[in-house]
Design a protein around this motif. Structure first.
Motif, PDB file in Angstrom:
ATOM      1  N   GLN A  60      39.906  11.755  61.738  1.00  0.00           N
ATOM      2  CA  GLN A  60      39.143  10.500  61.762  1.00  0.00           C
ATOM      3  C   GLN A  60      38.881   9.993  60.351  1.00  0.00           C
ATOM      4  O   GLN A  60      39.016   8.785  60.076  1.00  0.00           O
ATOM      5  N   ILE A  61      38.541  10.892  59.459  1.00  0.00           N
ATOM      6  CA  ILE A  61      38.276  10.488  58.071  1.00  0.00           C
ATOM      7  C   ILE A  61      39.568  10.058  57.392  1.00  0.00           C
ATOM      8  O   ILE A  61      39.605   9.057  56.667  1.00  0.00           O
ATOM      9  N   ARG A  62      40.648  10.782  57.645  1.00  0.00           N
ATOM     10  CA  ARG A  62      41.933  10.441  57.026  1.00  0.00           C
ATOM     11  C   ARG A  62      42.406   9.065  57.467  1.00  0.00           C
ATOM     12  O   ARG A  62      42.879   8.260  56.646  1.00  0.00           O
ATOM     13  N   ASP A  63      42.290   8.756  58.758  1.00  0.00           N
ATOM     14  CA  ASP A  63      42.752   7.466  59.254  1.00  0.00           C
ATOM     15  C   ASP A  63      42.004   6.308  58.609  1.00  0.00           C
ATOM     16  O   ASP A  63      42.586   5.240  58.382  1.00  0.00           O
ATOM     17  N   LYS A  64      40.742   6.541  58.289  1.00  0.00           N
ATOM     18  CA  LYS A  64      39.932   5.449  57.740  1.00  0.00           C
ATOM     19  C   LYS A  64      39.963   5.381  56.214  1.00  0.00           C
ATOM     20  O   LYS A  64      39.867   4.295  55.631  1.00  0.00           O
ATOM     21  N   HIS A  65      40.133   6.546  55.571  1.00  0.00           N
ATOM     22  CA  HIS A  65      39.964   6.574  54.109  1.00  0.00           C
ATOM     23  C   HIS A  65      41.192   7.093  53.364  1.00  0.00           C
ATOM     24  O   HIS A  65      41.090   7.439  52.192  1.00  0.00           O
ATOM     25  N   GLN A  66      42.343   7.101  54.010  1.00  0.00           N
ATOM     26  CA  GLN A  66      43.518   7.654  53.368  1.00  0.00           C
ATOM     27  C   GLN A  66      43.902   6.885  52.107  1.00  0.00           C
ATOM     28  O   GLN A  66      44.430   7.449  51.150  1.00  0.00           O
ATOM     29  N   THR A  67      43.628   5.599  52.092  1.00  0.00           N
ATOM     30  CA  THR A  67      43.968   4.788  50.914  1.00  0.00           C
ATOM     31  C   THR A  67      42.726   4.394  50.119  1.00  0.00           C
ATOM     32  O   THR A  67      42.804   3.552  49.235  1.00  0.00           O
ATOM     33  N   SER A  68      41.604   4.993  50.435  1.00  0.00           N
ATOM     34  CA  SER A  68      40.350   4.644  49.756  1.00  0.00           C
ATOM     35  C   SER A  68      40.142   5.501  48.515  1.00  0.00           C
ATOM     36  O   SER A  68      40.672   6.609  48.396  1.00  0.00           O
ATOM     37  N   ASN A  69      39.380   4.968  47.622  1.00  0.00           N
ATOM     38  CA  ASN A  69      38.938   5.716  46.445  1.00  0.00           C
ATOM     39  C   ASN A  69      37.538   6.249  46.752  1.00  0.00           C
ATOM     40  O   ASN A  69      36.557   5.520  46.686  1.00  0.00           O
ATOM     41  N   ILE A  70      37.451   7.542  47.142  1.00  0.00           N
ATOM     42  CA  ILE A  70      36.161   8.113  47.534  1.00  0.00           C
ATOM     43  C   ILE A  70      35.345   8.427  46.285  1.00  0.00           C
ATOM     44  O   ILE A  70      35.693   9.308  45.492  1.00  0.00           O
ATOM     45  N   LEU A  71      34.283   7.701  46.122  1.00  0.00           N
ATOM     46  CA  LEU A  71      33.417   7.887  44.965  1.00  0.00           C
ATOM     47  C   LEU A  71      32.461   9.051  45.177  1.00  0.00           C
ATOM     48  O   LEU A  71      32.223   9.856  44.264  1.00  0.00           O
ATOM     49  N   LYS A  72      31.936   9.173  46.397  1.00  0.00           N
ATOM     50  CA  LYS A  72      30.967  10.242  46.672  1.00  0.00           C
ATOM     51  C   LYS A  72      30.959  10.524  48.164  1.00  0.00           C
ATOM     52  O   LYS A  72      31.073   9.626  48.987  1.00  0.00           O
ATOM     53  N   ALA A  73      30.803  11.818  48.506  1.00  0.00           N
ATOM     54  CA  ALA A  73      30.649  12.231  49.906  1.00  0.00           C
ATOM     55  C   ALA A  73      29.509  13.234  49.964  1.00  0.00           C
ATOM     56  O   ALA A  73      29.501  14.222  49.222  1.00  0.00           O
ATOM     57  N   GLU A  74      28.550  12.970  50.846  1.00  0.00           N
ATOM     58  CA  GLU A  74      27.376  13.831  50.955  1.00  0.00           C
ATOM     59  C   GLU A  74      27.175  14.271  52.403  1.00  0.00           C
ATOM     60  O   GLU A  74      27.245  13.455  53.321  1.00  0.00           O
ATOM     61  N   LEU A  75      26.931  15.551  52.577  1.00  0.00           N
ATOM     62  CA  LEU A  75      26.582  16.111  53.874  1.00  0.00           C
ATOM     63  C   LEU A  75      25.058  16.147  53.966  1.00  0.00           C
ATOM     64  O   LEU A  75      24.391  16.677  53.072  1.00  0.00           O
ATOM     65  N   VAL A  76      24.501  15.591  55.049  1.00  0.00           N
ATOM     66  CA  VAL A  76      23.052  15.505  55.221  1.00  0.00           C
ATOM     67  C   VAL A  76      22.660  16.250  56.492  1.00  0.00           C
ATOM     68  O   VAL A  76      23.209  15.984  57.576  1.00  0.00           O
ATOM     69  N   LEU A  77      21.726  17.183  56.359  1.00  0.00           N
ATOM     70  CA  LEU A  77      21.252  17.995  57.487  1.00  0.00           C
ATOM     71  C   LEU A  77      19.735  17.942  57.518  1.00  0.00           C
ATOM     72  O   LEU A  77      19.067  18.267  56.533  1.00  0.00           O
ATOM     73  N   TYR A  78      19.184  17.519  58.663  1.00  0.00           N
ATOM     74  CA  TYR A  78      17.739  17.318  58.780  1.00  0.00           C
ATOM     75  C   TYR A  78      17.030  18.593  59.246  1.00  0.00           C
ATOM     76  O   TYR A  78      17.464  19.256  60.180  1.00  0.00           O
ATOM     77  N   GLU A  79      15.939  18.899  58.591  1.00  0.00           N
ATOM     78  CA  GLU A  79      15.127  20.071  58.911  1.00  0.00           C
ATOM     79  C   GLU A  79      13.955  19.674  59.807  1.00  0.00           C
ATOM     80  O   GLU A  79      13.384  18.591  59.649  1.00  0.00           O
TER      81      GLU A  79
END
Length: 405
Positions: free
Chosen positions: A273-292
């Protein structure tokens, strides 16, 4: 007008002229702007749904601390821990301390962690000490390792209140047994000691409602002469603890994490899913968020009760071998941190995601946990994919797109 005022006006006019000339040279004007594409920042939020729970039996031997006690935690269940200690066979004993006639006493000094207690900090906990009757090794010991001890003969007993240093008298019968190995000249005495003398189990008893953490670097056995004027310190050779957790409350929207890796959260990153949407994108930042579940954690601690703090979580790439070692004892791939008052952990996974999309990385499964070598019991609770959308785990991906005219 005075001469000083005339000088100031002249200086002001000169400076103003220079500024106008400088600005005229630096201003790119409308021509330059019309040929430069302004980059656009796009932020996508991807909620993670492919989440499971993984359970392991972590290592508990030869860590920085051991756990002794029991506590009924409203959020994480009833926990009971039994400590195991064994002294070295050949301590450095001064000549002034004669042990050949067994005319000495043997004690156990327990130095507790000065900060952390798990449970009712104002309560008094009770312990009995028994001789271990089965073989065990500190380096390979796990939470569920089988162990037996002789409950028919108490070697010693003590209580823990507010003090951090406890010295326990040990029975003469066990002291005499230890002395036979201290005084032996047999060539194979080290092997005999390994297979015959197994140390002591520290077992919580009574109405104990807290878990304490002896520091293994500062805890030791003590040999004292009859007048208690001379002392020899005997370091620990092996140490560990057993842990049993029962009556754990179940909650479908939350996953518990423990420093013992009894429970971890596994997330399968939706690579396709990520590849299909961002394969040609320049990813500046990716953050994983988990709520406590910070509210639940606070509300399930009565007055004077305490859980050791959790300030960050570990994130590892899934492995198929030596899982317990990888998730608890080895270096972690990256970490999730929270600020003091934030209800969530945030991990920078930019490099990992770029490697997954454009590099050599092909492992899309990650494990979230609290694995630790400290021996301090820590737990927290994270919302999973069954929680309401605003609390579900998510990836926030920031990309740069150049707009074309």
């Amino acid at each position: 007008m005075t001469k000083p005022n005339k000088g100031f006006v002249s200086l002001y006019i000169s400076l103003l002229t220079l500024i106008l000339i400088f600005n005229g040279c630096e201003d790119p004007g409308s021509v330059g702007n019309s040929y430069i594409d302004e980059p656009t920042t796009v932020i996508d939020t991807l909620f993670l749904d492919n989440i499971a729970v993984e359970n392991f039996q972590g290592y508990s031997g030869n860590l920085q601390s051991i756990s002794i006690g029991k506590y009924s935690d409203q959020m994480f269940g009833d926990i009971q821990t039994t400590g195991l200690v064994r002294p070295i066979r050949n301590p450095n004993i001064p000549d002034s301390l004669n042990i050949e006639g067994n005319n000495f006493s043997l004690k156990l000094e327990i130095q507790l962690d000065s900060v952390n207690t798990y449970g009712d900090t104002l309560s008094v906990s009770e312990f009995s000490i028994y001789e271990i009757t089965s073989l065990w090794r500190g380096n390979s010991y796990r939470l569920d390792s089988e162990l037996t001890y002789d409950e028919g003969t108490e070697i010693g007993s003590f209580t823990i209140g507010q003090e951090k240093n406890i010295i326990v008298d040990l029975s003469d019968s066990w002291k005499d047994k230890y002395a036979t190995y201290l005084n032996s000249d047999e060539a194979n005495i080290d092997s005999l000691y390994q297979y015959e003398f197994h140390g002591l189990a520290i077992v919580p008893t009574g109405n104990t409602n807290k878990i304490s953490f002896p520091n293994t670097s500062n805890s030791r056995f003590l040999i004292l002469n009859e007048g208690m004027t001379d002392t020899a310190a005997v370091r620990l050779r092996n140490w560990a603890y057993n842990s049993e957790r029962t009556n754990v409350p179940q909650n479908a929207v939350k996953t518990s994490l423990h420093s013992t890796i009894e429970e971890m959260m596994k997330i399968d990153i939706p690579f396709s899913q990520i590849r299909d949407k961002h394969q040609t994108s320049n990813i500046l930042k990716a953050e994983l968020v988990l709520y406590e579940d910070s509210i639940g954690l606070a509300q399930t601690l009565p007055t004077s009760h305490y859980r050791p703090d959790v300030n960050f979580i570990n994130i590892d790439l899934a492995t198929t071998s030596q899982k317990e070692f990888q998730y608890q004892l080895s270096e972690h791939a990256f970490f999730g941190f929270k600020s003091q008052d934030a209800p969530y952990y945030k991990a920078n996974v930019t490099n990992y995601l770029n490697n997954l999309l454009f590099g050599q990385e092909n492992n899309s499964e990650i494990l979230i946990g609290l694995g630790s070598t400290s021996g301090i019991l820590r737990s927290t609770s994270l919302y999973n994919q069954s929680a309401s959308q605003q609390l579900r785990p998510k990836l926030i991906i920031t990309t740069i797109v150049n707009e074309e005219n």
